[in-house]
Design a protein around this motif. Structure first.
Motif, PDB file in Angstrom:
ATOM      1  N   GLY A 284     -34.191  78.329   4.040  1.00 14.82           N
ATOM      2  CA  GLY A 284     -33.036  78.088   3.185  1.00 14.82           C
ATOM      3  C   GLY A 284     -33.105  78.849   1.887  1.00 14.82           C
ATOM      4  O   GLY A 284     -33.869  79.815   1.736  1.00 14.82           O
ATOM      5  N   PRO A 285     -32.298  78.420   0.911  1.00 18.28           N
ATOM      6  CA  PRO A 285     -32.344  79.052  -0.412  1.00 18.28           C
ATOM      7  C   PRO A 285     -33.661  78.777  -1.112  1.00 18.28           C
ATOM      8  O   PRO A 285     -34.367  77.822  -0.793  1.00 18.28           O
ATOM      9  CB  PRO A 285     -31.171  78.398  -1.150  1.00 18.28           C
ATOM     10  CG  PRO A 285     -30.935  77.106  -0.453  1.00 18.28           C
ATOM     11  CD  PRO A 285     -31.307  77.338   0.983  1.00 18.28           C
ATOM     12  N   ALA A 286     -33.979  79.615  -2.073  1.00 12.57           N
ATOM     13  CA  ALA A 286     -35.232  79.491  -2.812  1.00 12.57           C
ATOM     14  C   ALA A 286     -35.020  79.996  -4.228  1.00 12.57           C
ATOM     15  O   ALA A 286     -34.093  80.767  -4.503  1.00 12.57           O
ATOM     16  CB  ALA A 286     -36.347  80.284  -2.133  1.00 12.57           C
ATOM     17  N   ASP A 291     -38.498  85.827 -11.441  1.00  8.98           N
ATOM     18  CA  ASP A 291     -37.193  86.304 -11.889  1.00  8.98           C
ATOM     19  C   ASP A 291     -36.265  85.168 -12.286  1.00  8.98           C
ATOM     20  O   ASP A 291     -35.281  85.393 -13.012  1.00  8.98           O
ATOM     21  CB  ASP A 291     -36.535  87.140 -10.788  1.00  8.98           C
ATOM     22  CG  ASP A 291     -37.341  88.389 -10.451  1.00  8.98           C
ATOM     23  OD1 ASP A 291     -38.158  88.799 -11.292  1.00  8.98           O
ATOM     24  OD2 ASP A 291     -37.143  88.953  -9.361  1.00  8.98           O
ATOM     25  N   GLY A 292     -36.523  83.960 -11.792  1.00  6.61           N
ATOM     26  CA  GLY A 292     -35.680  82.827 -12.135  1.00  6.61           C
ATOM     27  C   GLY A 292     -34.275  82.933 -11.580  1.00  6.61           C
ATOM     28  O   GLY A 292     -33.309  82.527 -12.230  1.00  6.61           O
ATOM     29  N   VAL A 293     -34.143  83.479 -10.363  1.00  5.41           N
ATOM     30  CA  VAL A 293     -32.830  83.626  -9.734  1.00  5.41           C
ATOM     31  C   VAL A 293     -32.875  83.032  -8.331  1.00  5.41           C
ATOM     32  O   VAL A 293     -33.946  82.837  -7.749  1.00  5.41           O
ATOM     33  CB  VAL A 293     -32.402  85.109  -9.655  1.00  5.41           C
ATOM     34  CG1 VAL A 293     -32.245  85.687 -11.053  1.00  5.41           C
ATOM     35  CG2 VAL A 293     -33.407  85.930  -8.850  1.00  5.41           C
ATOM     36  N   LEU A 294     -31.690  82.746  -7.797  1.00  2.10           N
ATOM     37  CA  LEU A 294     -31.568  82.217  -6.442  1.00  2.10           C
ATOM     38  C   LEU A 294     -31.743  83.336  -5.428  1.00  2.10           C
ATOM     39  O   LEU A 294     -31.060  84.367  -5.496  1.00  2.10           O
ATOM     40  CB  LEU A 294     -30.196  81.557  -6.266  1.00  2.10           C
ATOM     41  CG  LEU A 294     -29.945  80.857  -4.927  1.00  2.10           C
ATOM     42  CD1 LEU A 294     -30.860  79.652  -4.769  1.00  2.10           C
ATOM     43  CD2 LEU A 294     -28.477  80.433  -4.827  1.00  2.10           C
ATOM     44  N   VAL A 295     -32.681  83.130  -4.496  1.00  2.00           N
ATOM     45  CA  VAL A 295     -32.924  84.089  -3.418  1.00  2.00           C
ATOM     46  C   VAL A 295     -33.019  83.286  -2.124  1.00  2.00           C
ATOM     47  O   VAL A 295     -32.541  82.170  -2.036  1.00  2.00           O
ATOM     48  CB  VAL A 295     -34.205  84.919  -3.677  1.00  2.00           C
ATOM     49  CG1 VAL A 295     -34.024  85.843  -4.871  1.00  2.00           C
ATOM     50  CG2 VAL A 295     -35.421  84.020  -3.879  1.00  2.00           C
ATOM     51  N   THR A 296     -33.628  83.864  -1.110  1.00  2.00           N
ATOM     52  CA  THR A 296     -33.875  83.144   0.138  1.00  2.00           C
ATOM     53  C   THR A 296     -35.374  82.972   0.343  1.00  2.00           C
ATOM     54  O   THR A 296     -36.177  83.758  -0.175  1.00  2.00           O
ATOM     55  CB  THR A 296     -33.297  83.895   1.346  1.00  2.00           C
ATOM     56  OG1 THR A 296     -34.023  85.133   1.519  1.00  2.00           O
ATOM     57  CG2 THR A 296     -31.811  84.179   1.157  1.00  2.00           C
ATOM     58  N   LEU A 300     -38.787  85.711  -0.213  1.00  2.00           N
ATOM     59  CA  LEU A 300     -40.060  85.454  -0.886  1.00  2.00           C
ATOM     60  C   LEU A 300     -41.236  85.688   0.062  1.00  2.00           C
ATOM     61  O   LEU A 300     -42.285  86.179  -0.366  1.00  2.00           O
ATOM     62  CB  LEU A 300     -40.085  84.035  -1.438  1.00  2.00           C
ATOM     63  CG  LEU A 300     -39.125  83.767  -2.600  1.00  2.00           C
ATOM     64  CD1 LEU A 300     -39.272  82.327  -3.085  1.00  2.00           C
ATOM     65  CD2 LEU A 300     -39.357  84.736  -3.754  1.00  2.00           C
ATOM     66  N   VAL A 301     -41.077  85.335   1.324  1.00  2.00           N
ATOM     67  CA  VAL A 301     -42.143  85.629   2.289  1.00  2.00           C
ATOM     68  C   VAL A 301     -42.329  87.141   2.401  1.00  2.00           C
ATOM     69  O   VAL A 301     -43.469  87.642   2.438  1.00  2.00           O
ATOM     70  CB  VAL A 301     -41.838  85.013   3.658  1.00  2.00           C
ATOM     71  CG1 VAL A 301     -42.880  85.469   4.692  1.00  2.00           C
ATOM     72  CG2 VAL A 301     -41.834  83.494   3.575  1.00  2.00           C
ATOM     73  N   ALA A 302     -41.229  87.878   2.479  1.00  2.00           N
ATOM     74  CA  ALA A 302     -41.325  89.335   2.574  1.00  2.00           C
ATOM     75  C   ALA A 302     -42.039  89.915   1.348  1.00  2.00           C
ATOM     76  O   ALA A 302     -42.871  90.830   1.471  1.00  2.00           O
ATOM     77  CB  ALA A 302     -39.931  89.944   2.714  1.00  2.00           C
ATOM     78  N   GLU A 303     -41.735  89.399   0.145  1.00  2.00           N
ATOM     79  CA  GLU A 303     -42.414  89.876  -1.060  1.00  2.00           C
ATOM     80  C   GLU A 303     -43.896  89.519  -1.032  1.00  2.00           C
ATOM     81  O   GLU A 303     -44.749  90.322  -1.435  1.00  2.00           O
ATOM     82  CB  GLU A 303     -41.750  89.271  -2.302  1.00  2.00           C
ATOM     83  CG  GLU A 303     -40.374  89.829  -2.595  1.00  2.00           C
ATOM     84  CD  GLU A 303     -39.843  89.362  -3.935  1.00  2.00           C
ATOM     85  OE1 GLU A 303     -40.633  88.846  -4.759  1.00  2.00           O
ATOM     86  OE2 GLU A 303     -38.626  89.532  -4.173  1.00  2.00           O
ATOM     87  N   LEU A 304     -44.194  88.319  -0.552  1.00  2.00           N
ATOM     88  CA  LEU A 304     -45.598  87.909  -0.447  1.00  2.00           C
ATOM     89  C   LEU A 304     -46.353  88.828   0.500  1.00  2.00           C
ATOM     90  O   LEU A 304     -47.449  89.312   0.172  1.00  2.00           O
ATOM     91  CB  LEU A 304     -45.672  86.462   0.034  1.00  2.00           C
ATOM     92  CG  LEU A 304     -47.048  85.933   0.468  1.00  2.00           C
ATOM     93  CD1 LEU A 304     -48.050  86.009  -0.681  1.00  2.00           C
ATOM     94  CD2 LEU A 304     -46.938  84.506   0.986  1.00  2.00           C
ATOM     95  N   LEU A 305     -45.784  89.069   1.670  1.00  5.49           N
ATOM     96  CA  LEU A 305     -46.473  89.920   2.647  1.00  5.49           C
ATOM     97  C   LEU A 305     -46.642  91.334   2.122  1.00  5.49           C
ATOM     98  O   LEU A 305     -47.687  91.969   2.342  1.00  5.49           O
ATOM     99  CB  LEU A 305     -45.710  89.915   3.969  1.00  5.49           C
ATOM    100  CG  LEU A 305     -45.683  88.586   4.717  1.00  5.49           C
ATOM    101  CD1 LEU A 305     -44.862  88.701   5.995  1.00  5.49           C
ATOM    102  CD2 LEU A 305     -47.096  88.101   5.036  1.00  5.49           C
TER     103      LEU A 305
END
Length: 371
Positions: A284-286, A291-296, A300-305
């Protein structure tokens, strides 16, 4: 880097599925068996904790996790008890009896109603670090990624037989305590220690082992301890948490070596990121913690990986993590599995999946839960 995992489990009646206070008897049986797993009592007699030994590879870790889960399930079965991996009890029951001991009594005395029915179960990952100063610097780098680790593990949507609307109700219950959520930014080990000591001196924590932060310095081991995740349905999910945790630590150590400090997060944005992960999980949303913004959640998983891929390659864990993430997307999170099973079948589903093996190439051995 070495690692180890602690998993907390719930004991339930084989017939009704409600929590049963059989920890003392179950622990007596599993402690009599040889093996590297260490067994611990929890606050209530409805829970037990299994801790692996120190492992150098994911293969070693997976073997210990599966062996420990299977031993626990066999021992409990002789008493008419089933073991389930869930963040909170799915079905209601009588208030559980507290485990004896001065420390547990003190916790109940201070936190009173907060802990009266607090039967939360988490998956904790320990990653070895060279010293406490490095460990504090690592903590600062970890903070933005801890909500994502929670979102990958969400496994507690049901409480008292009702769907609470959250993917991790465990995280919601835990957020009520002092020293919960993301760890504070610290300039040194001394500053970190002072922050913990201040909370103890203020009377809101029993001791330095009582912090609920999603990551902390282990009070008794030379490790960084990750505490973001719900207890996972299957052992391979715990291995995934361990692989990502170790890669985050390795990446942070590299950043510190070239003088890069971890970001200082806005406390309100950090709290929002934790809440969003608990509410919506990974699909869902995250809230982006930096950045303090709404993402998915998937972004965030893609950025982590992307951030930890070099570390995963160095450890030889990249292929496993990629396959595990693909499987998680196909099968669904633990929260989705619980909802799909429904209250009538959820206990049997969790008990069956608890003891599944881990194929590090194919990852899971159970059929997918999502069609």
């Amino acid at each position: 880097m070495t690692l180890g995992v602690e998993e907390e489990f719930l004991l339930v009646d084989a017939g009704t599925g409600v929590p049963v206070p059989q920890a003392e008897a179950v622990l007596g049986l599993v402690r009599a068996e040889p093996g590297p797993t260490q067994w611990q009592a929890e606050l209530f007699q409805t829970q037990v904790e299994a801790a692996t030994g120190i492992c150098g590879s994911l293969d070693e870790l997976a073997a210990q996790l599966v062996a420990g889960r299977r031993l626990l399930a066999r021992a409990a079965g002789t008493l008419g008890v089933r073991v389930v991996a869930t963040g909170v009890p799915m079905l209601g029951g009588a208030l559980p009896p507290r485990t004896e001991g001065a420390r547990f009594a003190a916790i109940e005395g201070v936190h009173t109603g907060l802990v009266r029915d607090y039967q939360a179960c988490g998956c904790h990952v320990h990653v070895g670090v060279p010293d406490r100063e490095t460990a504090v610097g690592v903590l600062n780098h970890l903070a933005p990624w801890l909500p994502t680790l929670l979102s990958l593990s969400v496994n507690s949507p049901l409480r008292h037989g009702r769907d609470q609307g959250y993917q991790s109700w465990r995280a919601v219950e835990q957020s009520r305590f002092p020293a919960s959520g993301l760890p504070p930014w610290s300039a040194s080990a001394a500053e970190y220690d002072r922050a913990v000591e201040r909370l103890v001196d203020c009377g809101v924590l029993i001791d330095d082992r009582m912090t609920f932060w999603f990551a902390r310095l282990s009070p008794h081991l030379p490790t960084v301890e990750f505490r973001a995740a719900d207890t996972t349905v299957e052992a391979w999910e715990s291995v995934l948490q361990a692989a990502l945790s170790r890669a985050l630590v390795r990446t942070a150590v590299g950043d510190l070596a070239v003088g890069r400090e971890g970001p200082r997060l806005d406390p309100q944005v950090a709290a929002a990121a934790v809440w969003s992960a608990a509410r919506y999980g990974v699909d869902g949303p995250a809230v982006h913690p930096i950045d303090g913004v709404l993402v998915t959640g998937h972004r965030l998983v893609a950025e982590l990986l992307a951030k930890v891929t070099p570390a995963l390659e160095d450890e030889g864990d990249l292929d496993f993590v990629r396959v595990a993430w693909s499987l998680l997307r196909l099968r669904g999170t633990g929260a989705e599995l619980q909802r799909a099973a429904g209250s009538e079948a959820v206990v049997a589903m969790l008990a069956d999946r608890l003891v599944e093996g881990v194929d590090l190439d194919g990852v899971g051995t159970q059929p997918l839960g999502r069609t």
